[in-house]
Design a protein around this motif. Sequence first.
Motif, PDB file in Angstrom:
ATOM      1  N   THR A 142      41.813  25.987  38.396  1.00 21.04           N
ATOM      2  CA  THR A 142      42.380  26.298  39.708  1.00 21.04           C
ATOM      3  C   THR A 142      41.276  26.562  40.728  1.00 21.04           C
ATOM      4  O   THR A 142      40.230  27.109  40.389  1.00 21.04           O
ATOM      5  N   THR A 143      41.533  26.146  41.955  1.00 20.37           N
ATOM      6  CA  THR A 143      40.571  26.420  43.024  1.00 20.37           C
ATOM      7  C   THR A 143      40.969  27.648  43.830  1.00 20.37           C
ATOM      8  O   THR A 143      40.257  28.044  44.735  1.00 20.37           O
ATOM      9  N   ASN A 144      42.124  28.244  43.491  1.00 21.26           N
ATOM     10  CA  ASN A 144      42.524  29.476  44.156  1.00 21.26           C
ATOM     11  C   ASN A 144      41.739  30.651  43.578  1.00 21.26           C
ATOM     12  O   ASN A 144      41.494  30.705  42.373  1.00 21.26           O
ATOM     13  N   LYS A 145      41.346  31.551  44.454  1.00 26.61           N
ATOM     14  CA  LYS A 145      40.592  32.729  44.021  1.00 26.61           C
ATOM     15  C   LYS A 145      41.270  33.987  44.563  1.00 26.61           C
ATOM     16  O   LYS A 145      41.794  33.998  45.676  1.00 26.61           O
ATOM     17  N   THR A 146      41.221  35.035  43.750  1.00 31.34           N
ATOM     18  CA  THR A 146      41.793  36.322  44.146  1.00 31.34           C
ATOM     19  C   THR A 146      40.694  37.231  44.693  1.00 31.34           C
ATOM     20  O   THR A 146      39.629  37.348  44.084  1.00 31.34           O
ATOM     21  N   ILE A 147      40.964  37.839  45.827  1.00 32.26           N
ATOM     22  CA  ILE A 147      40.029  38.805  46.408  1.00 32.26           C
ATOM     23  C   ILE A 147      40.287  40.169  45.772  1.00 32.26           C
ATOM     24  O   ILE A 147      41.385  40.720  45.893  1.00 32.26           O
ATOM     25  N   LYS A 148      39.283  40.697  45.098  1.00 35.01           N
ATOM     26  CA  LYS A 148      39.408  42.016  44.470  1.00 35.01           C
ATOM     27  C   LYS A 148      38.523  43.058  45.146  1.00 35.01           C
ATOM     28  O   LYS A 148      38.898  44.226  45.254  1.00 35.01           O
ATOM     29  N   THR A 149      37.331  42.618  45.565  1.00 36.63           N
ATOM     30  CA  THR A 149      36.381  43.539  46.209  1.00 36.63           C
ATOM     31  C   THR A 149      35.852  42.905  47.486  1.00 36.63           C
ATOM     32  O   THR A 149      35.450  41.745  47.480  1.00 36.63           O
ATOM     33  N   ALA A 150      35.874  43.675  48.568  1.00 35.26           N
ATOM     34  CA  ALA A 150      35.408  43.189  49.871  1.00 35.26           C
ATOM     35  C   ALA A 150      34.260  44.049  50.367  1.00 35.26           C
ATOM     36  O   ALA A 150      34.352  45.284  50.379  1.00 35.26           O
TER      37      ALA A 150
ATOM     38  N   SER B  42      32.630  28.450  47.019  1.00 36.31           N
ATOM     39  CA  SER B  42      33.503  28.082  45.907  1.00 36.31           C
ATOM     40  C   SER B  42      34.120  29.309  45.264  1.00 36.31           C
ATOM     41  O   SER B  42      35.210  29.237  44.676  1.00 36.31           O
ATOM     42  N   ASP B  43      33.465  30.462  45.401  1.00 35.61           N
ATOM     43  CA  ASP B  43      33.965  31.698  44.803  1.00 35.61           C
ATOM     44  C   ASP B  43      34.240  32.814  45.811  1.00 35.61           C
ATOM     45  O   ASP B  43      34.996  33.742  45.505  1.00 35.61           O
TER      46      ASP B  43
ATOM     47  N   LEU C  25      40.359  26.722  47.945  1.00 35.16           N
ATOM     48  CA  LEU C  25      39.019  26.189  48.171  1.00 35.16           C
ATOM     49  C   LEU C  25      38.883  25.644  49.588  1.00 35.16           C
ATOM     50  O   LEU C  25      37.852  25.845  50.245  1.00 35.16           O
ATOM     51  N   ALA C  26      39.919  24.982  50.078  1.00 37.76           N
ATOM     52  CA  ALA C  26      39.880  24.423  51.433  1.00 37.76           C
ATOM     53  C   ALA C  26      39.735  25.523  52.480  1.00 37.76           C
ATOM     54  O   ALA C  26      39.001  25.364  53.463  1.00 37.76           O
ATOM     55  N   GLU C  27      40.419  26.642  52.267  1.00 35.93           N
ATOM     56  CA  GLU C  27      40.317  27.765  53.215  1.00 35.93           C
ATOM     57  C   GLU C  27      38.920  28.373  53.181  1.00 35.93           C
ATOM     58  O   GLU C  27      38.345  28.682  54.230  1.00 35.93           O
TER      59      GLU C  27
END
Length: 200
Positions: A2-10, A143-144, A170-172
């Motif tokens: 999957t190219t979707n990634k979850t944001i856990k830490t900002a 990519s990440d 990934l596009a975003e």
Amino acid sequence: MTTNKTIKTALISVFHKDGLEDLLAELNAGGVKFLSTGGTQKFIESLGYECQTVESVTTYPSILGGRVKTLHPKVFGGILGRRDNEGDQEQMRQYDIPEIDLVVVDLYPFEATVASGASEQDIIEKIDIGGISLIRAAAKNFSDVVIVPSKAEYGILTDILREKGPQTSLAERRMLAERAFGVSSHYDTAIHNWFAGQSL
């Protein structure tokens, strides 16, 4: 894969705090942990959100009058570490480097400082070093990692978060990386033009 990634830490380090409230609210609602320094950390906490200090990760305080705050391997390793590269992941574990999934930056206002007629010393101090480095690192690892490179992009990520929570495609991430290199290019050009216009 999957190219979707979850944001856990900002990691959030911004000059302009106005307009940041909505983005912080959406990130907090999605369970994202905040990491920050100085005035941005105090602003985040003033809104009632928990915020870990960068110093607690790096074990170094802000030094040289604030010139060095985020420039540290634990910060940049957390941004640049490739999530699908076992060598990177092994070193991140070895050196206790936390993954940073989102970087939000708004640079020191160099052009506005020049336009205000400020002294050369004040102008020099408004050349952002850590912020521009964070932008380039996060954009390189799009990519990440998600990069929000200026106040103008707060709303873009806020809209994405409202639509689907702390997930990005990934596009975003690539689109935001493109905008990030546009921000860094414009910023460095402004600095170059100012130096080129100074007479010795």
